[in-house]
Every structure is written in structure tokens, then in C-alpha cells.
Write a protein that holds these residues in place. Structure first.
Motif, PDB file in Angstrom:
ATOM      1  N   ALA A 110     -43.063  -9.117   1.712  1.00  0.00           N
ATOM      2  CA  ALA A 110     -44.387  -9.655   1.792  1.00  0.00           C
ATOM      3  C   ALA A 110     -44.420 -10.933   2.681  1.00  0.00           C
ATOM      4  N   HIS A 111     -43.205 -11.643   2.485  1.00  0.00           N
ATOM      5  CA  HIS A 111     -42.943 -12.883   3.002  1.00  0.00           C
ATOM      6  C   HIS A 111     -41.860 -12.779   4.443  1.00  0.00           C
ATOM      7  N   ARG A 112     -41.649 -11.549   4.819  1.00  0.00           N
ATOM      8  CA  ARG A 112     -40.719 -11.465   6.066  1.00  0.00           C
ATOM      9  C   ARG A 112     -39.430 -12.294   5.855  1.00  0.00           C
ATOM     10  N   ALA A 113     -38.840 -12.027   4.670  1.00  0.00           N
ATOM     11  CA  ALA A 113     -37.800 -13.029   4.354  1.00  0.00           C
ATOM     12  C   ALA A 113     -36.584 -12.254   3.734  1.00  0.00           C
ATOM     13  N   VAL A 114     -35.688 -13.183   3.535  1.00  0.00           N
ATOM     14  CA  VAL A 114     -34.517 -12.249   2.970  1.00  0.00           C
ATOM     15  C   VAL A 114     -33.750 -13.667   2.039  1.00  0.00           C
ATOM     16  N   ILE A 115     -33.018 -13.081   0.956  1.00  0.00           N
ATOM     17  CA  ILE A 115     -32.632 -14.029   0.184  1.00  0.00           C
ATOM     18  C   ILE A 115     -31.264 -13.663   0.107  1.00  0.00           C
ATOM     19  N   ASN A 116     -29.970 -14.328   0.265  1.00  0.00           N
ATOM     20  CA  ASN A 116     -28.693 -14.091   0.091  1.00  0.00           C
ATOM     21  C   ASN A 116     -27.815 -14.983  -0.597  1.00  0.00           C
ATOM     22  N   ARG A 117     -26.848 -14.400  -1.238  1.00  0.00           N
ATOM     23  CA  ARG A 117     -25.939 -15.239  -1.968  1.00  0.00           C
ATOM     24  C   ARG A 117     -24.376 -14.520  -1.847  1.00  0.00           C
ATOM     25  N   MET A 118     -24.251 -14.338  -0.571  1.00  0.00           N
ATOM     26  CA  MET A 118     -23.304 -13.367   0.032  1.00  0.00           C
ATOM     27  C   MET A 118     -21.744 -14.180  -0.661  1.00  0.00           C
ATOM     28  N   GLY A 119     -21.771 -15.610  -0.201  1.00  0.00           N
ATOM     29  CA  GLY A 119     -20.557 -16.173  -0.410  1.00  0.00           C
ATOM     30  C   GLY A 119     -19.411 -15.963   0.429  1.00  0.00           C
ATOM     31  N   PHE A 120     -19.665 -15.832   1.763  1.00  0.00           N
ATOM     32  CA  PHE A 120     -18.617 -15.588   2.826  1.00  0.00           C
ATOM     33  C   PHE A 120     -17.795 -14.605   2.460  1.00  0.00           C
ATOM     34  N   ASN A 121     -18.225 -13.419   2.279  1.00  0.00           N
ATOM     35  CA  ASN A 121     -17.399 -12.245   2.053  1.00  0.00           C
ATOM     36  C   ASN A 121     -17.046 -11.838   3.574  1.00  0.00           C
ATOM     37  N   ASN A 122     -15.478 -11.829   3.709  1.00  0.00           N
ATOM     38  CA  ASN A 122     -15.235 -11.432   5.061  1.00  0.00           C
ATOM     39  C   ASN A 122     -13.641 -11.120   4.851  1.00  0.00           C
ATOM     40  N   GLU A 123     -13.176 -10.317   5.933  1.00  0.00           N
ATOM     41  CA  GLU A 123     -11.803 -10.009   6.075  1.00  0.00           C
ATOM     42  C   GLU A 123     -10.928 -11.155   6.470  1.00  0.00           C
ATOM     43  N   GLY A 124     -11.051 -12.319   6.604  1.00  0.00           N
ATOM     44  CA  GLY A 124     -10.246 -13.275   7.089  1.00  0.00           C
ATOM     45  C   GLY A 124      -9.934 -13.342   8.611  1.00  0.00           C
ATOM     46  N   ALA A 125      -9.474 -14.842   8.818  1.00  0.00           N
ATOM     47  CA  ALA A 125      -9.340 -15.170  10.230  1.00  0.00           C
ATOM     48  C   ALA A 125      -8.398 -14.162  11.005  1.00  0.00           C
ATOM     49  N   ALA A 126      -7.254 -13.844  10.347  1.00  0.00           N
ATOM     50  CA  ALA A 126      -6.252 -13.217  11.105  1.00  0.00           C
ATOM     51  C   ALA A 126      -6.729 -11.646  11.518  1.00  0.00           C
ATOM     52  N   ARG A 127      -7.537 -10.997  10.738  1.00  0.00           N
ATOM     53  CA  ARG A 127      -7.895  -9.602  11.047  1.00  0.00           C
ATOM     54  C   ARG A 127      -9.325  -9.740  11.858  1.00  0.00           C
ATOM     55  N   VAL A 128      -9.986 -10.807  12.011  1.00  0.00           N
ATOM     56  CA  VAL A 128     -10.941 -10.859  12.990  1.00  0.00           C
ATOM     57  C   VAL A 128     -10.411 -11.241  14.153  1.00  0.00           C
ATOM     58  N   ALA A 129      -9.464 -11.990  14.229  1.00  0.00           N
ATOM     59  CA  ALA A 129      -8.852 -12.512  15.501  1.00  0.00           C
ATOM     60  C   ALA A 129      -8.288 -11.145  16.190  1.00  0.00           C
ATOM     61  N   ARG A 130      -7.614 -10.422  15.486  1.00  0.00           N
ATOM     62  CA  ARG A 130      -7.149  -9.044  16.184  1.00  0.00           C
ATOM     63  C   ARG A 130      -8.411  -8.138  16.681  1.00  0.00           C
ATOM     64  N   ARG A 131      -9.517  -8.158  16.047  1.00  0.00           N
ATOM     65  CA  ARG A 131     -10.560  -7.608  16.638  1.00  0.00           C
ATOM     66  C   ARG A 131     -11.229  -8.155  17.917  1.00  0.00           C
ATOM     67  N   LEU A 132     -11.100  -9.495  17.969  1.00  0.00           N
ATOM     68  CA  LEU A 132     -11.737 -10.334  18.967  1.00  0.00           C
ATOM     69  C   LEU A 132     -10.722 -10.355  20.226  1.00  0.00           C
ATOM     70  N   ALA A 133      -9.470  -9.993  19.882  1.00  0.00           N
ATOM     71  CA  ALA A 133      -8.606  -9.833  21.150  1.00  0.00           C
ATOM     72  C   ALA A 133      -8.773  -8.693  21.870  1.00  0.00           C
ATOM     73  N   ARG A 134      -9.442  -7.735  21.425  1.00  0.00           N
ATOM     74  CA  ARG A 134      -9.198  -6.352  22.016  1.00  0.00           C
ATOM     75  C   ARG A 134     -10.121  -6.358  23.447  1.00  0.00           C
ATOM     76  N   VAL A 135      -9.842  -5.759  24.458  1.00  0.00           N
ATOM     77  CA  VAL A 135     -10.371  -5.702  25.518  1.00  0.00           C
ATOM     78  C   VAL A 135     -11.895  -5.202  25.765  1.00  0.00           C
ATOM     79  N   ARG A 136     -12.769  -5.744  25.909  1.00  0.00           N
ATOM     80  CA  ARG A 136     -14.267  -5.333  25.681  1.00  0.00           C
ATOM     81  C   ARG A 136     -14.680  -4.583  26.658  1.00  0.00           C
ATOM     82  N   GLY A 137     -15.498  -3.498  26.215  1.00  0.00           N
ATOM     83  CA  GLY A 137     -16.017  -2.344  27.173  1.00  0.00           C
ATOM     84  C   GLY A 137     -17.105  -2.815  27.886  1.00  0.00           C
ATOM     85  N   VAL A 138     -18.139  -3.966  27.182  1.00  0.00           N
ATOM     86  CA  VAL A 138     -19.102  -4.238  27.976  1.00  0.00           C
ATOM     87  C   VAL A 138     -19.164  -6.077  27.901  1.00  0.00           C
ATOM     88  N   PRO A 139     -20.063  -6.360  28.546  1.00  0.00           N
ATOM     89  CA  PRO A 139     -19.798  -8.140  28.534  1.00  0.00           C
ATOM     90  C   PRO A 139     -20.410  -8.346  27.224  1.00  0.00           C
TER      91      PRO A 139
END
Length: 362
Positions: A110-139
């Protein structure tokens, strides 16, 4: 079509479950190169009128996706293919963490809104870095948003951010220090200038030490008092930061009849986000790149933020209600508006209605 599916089907399911299903689907598209490229050819922004430059990076459109959607860099290529000119992944912390207990994501249609309290859930910098290091198929232009690991005490926050920066800065088109989420205890205290200065100084040493210097930005909360917004703006100038992102989610509930804790995003944030943008522009002029986010739903909102001095505009919540073709629609409408107003480029629009710094009275 999507709006009908949302109203009749998707809104009946848990918001986080739908989010994870979306991420997995987009992740498959990201991994299947022929599909990804076909989507890119069809939907990615290609109109030269939309091109804009910020902190040495060339963007195909000023319209991008804010942090919080692709936390782990799983599907940023698919999101780029669907039309976002940049995707900010994260928030990423130095150490993997599960985030807060569920349920922690709530829609307010009704308010076109979202409430989140996720708390920075993530897999950590090392794993994210490995994904970012992959060759990209599109710009793909990818910003990386970093935050503090929850269990790390405030006294060790600088070292925690530096650890993330060392892993991720060299893989990012720009790096964002997030000190403004309301869902990590004590995090927003780091916005105080006396704590923010040493934090940004330490991270900047990392970003400037890369073979190709990584632009450094800071993301602030809409709940800062005006004088604190000014103080962060002055600090950005003092330290030579590349940009400020305004704003994160809010803890305010004005006009939204709920006591659900967490960060509120979407339409209720629109006015304050624009107010903070205008204040920052009046304070720093065009010496610091401003990225506006908060309550952006349509081309009118994007246009208003550009006129007010934002070089880039981000959104996220409205995609929940508008679907995957939303960015492409925004880009087409934005290109038409640029030409209708007699401009050759979106760059000519930025700050057109912003007052000169000397005219700002506080």
C-alpha cells in the motif's frame, strides 16, 4: 503482466523466499552466456544520450541498482543485461555471517515500501572476490559496498573494513563504505566525523594502492541531522573522496502505520532522500560525485534527482513492484526526455536546477 503476477501470486509468498528465487533465476541467466548475451542485446542501454561519466568511470546510463539486492555478486551480469547501468553488490563483510533471525524482510504494498532487518547476511569478502574475478560475458559496471562484521567490536571496525577493502577494491569499479545501515548494532555511530575520518582514511590507503586507483565513496543515512550531513560533506571534501551515496534506509515511520523494526525503503523515503541530496549539492557543488537513492520509482524521480545534482541515481525497492523489465523502461523514457528537453546528453541535465553553493542558507 508482472504487476498482475505480483498482486495475484508473489505477494502471497514470503518476501525473502521470493527474493532468493529471483536471485537463483538471475544467477542461472548470468552463467548461461548465450541467454545472458541475448538479454543484453535486447534490454541493455545503448543510447549515447544516456552516457555519463563519474569519478573516471563511464556509465551507459545514470540509472543503477542499489546495494542489497545482489549481496554476494551472484547475478550482477544478468542485472546489467536487464538494463541497469551499474550494479552495487553487497553489503559485503570481511567474514561471512548469517544476518539476523527470520522473518526479516517485509513488503508494504500500500505504501510501495519494504522494511528489512537483514543484518548484512552475506558469504564474506573472500567468496565474493572470487566471483568478481571471473571473466564477464557482458559489460558490467560493479560497485562493491562493504560493511562491518557484526561480531567485530567498534574498536576494531577500521581493521575490519580494511580487510574487506584489500580483498575487493581491486575488483570493483568503485568501493563504498557503508556506515549507515540500521540493522547492525552501533554501525551508524561510525557516521560521526571523529570516527568516520580514520575509517575512510585507512580504506582510502587501500583504494589508492591498487594498480588502478579505485574510486571511494561513503553511504549515509537519511536520519542524520542536517548539521551532520554538512559535516560528512565537508569531510568528503577534506579527504578527497570520490562520492557520497545518499541515502540508506530510514528508521523513521512517518506516514507508515507499522512498528515493525528495521530499515524502511521505497516511496516513504522519497522526500527526505531528495532533501539530503539537495543539501549535499549545495554544500559540495560538483566537486564530489553524488549518487541519489531512496524512493526512486519512475523516470520523473530519476529526472528530478539528476536536475538536483545527482550524477547517478540508484533504486531497488520499486523493482519488487515493477519487475525485471523496469530498468529498461526507465532508460527508454529517460532518453526520450533528454531529447524532448533539447539536450544532446544526460550529462547536460545534471545539477541544472541546483542552487549555487553560495545561495545555500541551511
Amino acid at each position: 503482466m508482472y504487476r498482475l503476477m505480483f498482486s495475484q501470486v508473489l505477494r502471497r509468498f514470503d518476501a525473502e523466499a521470493v527474493h532468493h528465487l529471483t536471485i537463483r533465476t538471475l544467477g542461472v541467466i548470468s552463467r548461461v552466456r548465450p541467454v545472458k548475451r541475448a538479454v543484453y542485446r535486447r534490454l541493455a542501454p545503448s543510447d549515447p544520450a544516456l552516457r555519463v561519466s563519474a569519478f573516471g568511470v563511464h556509465f551507459p546510463t545514470p540509472f543503477g541498482l542499489a546495494a542489497g539486492f545482489d549481496k554476494n555478486a551472484v547475478c550482477f551480469e544478468a542485472l546489467s543485461a536487464f538494463g541497469f547501468g551499474h550494479v552495487e553488490v553487497g553489503t559485503v563483510t570481511a567474514h561471512a555471517q548469517p544476518g539476523n533471525a527470520r522473518p526479516r524482510l517485509f513488503r508494504l504494498p500500500a505504501h510501495r515500501a519494504v522494511i528489512n532487518r537483514m543484518g548484512f547476511n552475506n558469504e564474506g569478502a573472500a567468496r565474493v572476490a572470487r566471483r568478481l574475478a571471473r571473466v564477464r560475458g557482458v559489460p558490467s559496471i560493479v560497485g562493491v559496498n562493504i560493511g562491518k562484521t557484526k561480531v567485530v567490536p567498534e574498536s576494531e571496525a577500521v581493521a575490519d573494513y580494511v580487510a574487506s577493502a584489500k580483498r575487493l577494491a581491486g575488483l570493483a569499479d568503485y568501493l563504498v563504505v557503508n556506515v549507515s545501515s540500521p540493522n547492525t548494532p552501533g554501525l551508524r555511530d561510525l557516521q560521526a566525523v571523529e570516527l568516520l575520518r580514520p575509517l575512510l582514511t585507512a580504506v582510502r590507503e587501500v583504494t589508492e594502492g591498487q594498480p588502478r586507483r579505485t574510486p571511494l565513496l561513503v553511504k549515509i543515512a537519511p536520519d542524520l541531522a542536517d548539521e551532520d550531513v554538512d559535516a560528512v560533506a565537508d569531510l568528503a571534501l577534506e579527504l578527497g573522496l570520490d562520492g557520497i551515496i545518499a541515502t540508506n534506509t530510514t528508521i523513521a515511520r512517518e506516514g507508515v502505520p507499522t512498528s515493525q523494526p528495521g530499515g524502511l525503503s521505497g516511496r516513504p523515503l522519497k522526500a527526505r532522500s531528495l532533501e539530503v541530496l539537495r543539501r549535499l549539492r549545495a554544500r559540495v557543488g560538483d566537486r564530489v560525485t553524488l549518487i541519489s537513492v531512496g524512493g526512486v520509482e519512475n523516470v520523473d524521480d530519476v529526472w528530478e534527482r539528476l536536475l538536483a545534482g545527482a550524477t547517478l541515481v540508484q533504486a531497488y525497492t520499486a523493482m519488487v513492484y515493477e519487475g525485471p523489465l523496469w530498468a529498461s523502461r526507465i532508460n527508454r523514457a529517460l532518453a526520450r526526455r533528454v531529447r524532448r528537453h533539447g539536450h544532446a546528453s544526460i550529462q547536460e541535465v545534471i545539477g541544472k536546477t541546483a542552487p549555487a553553493r553560495a545561495e545555500f542558507t541551511g
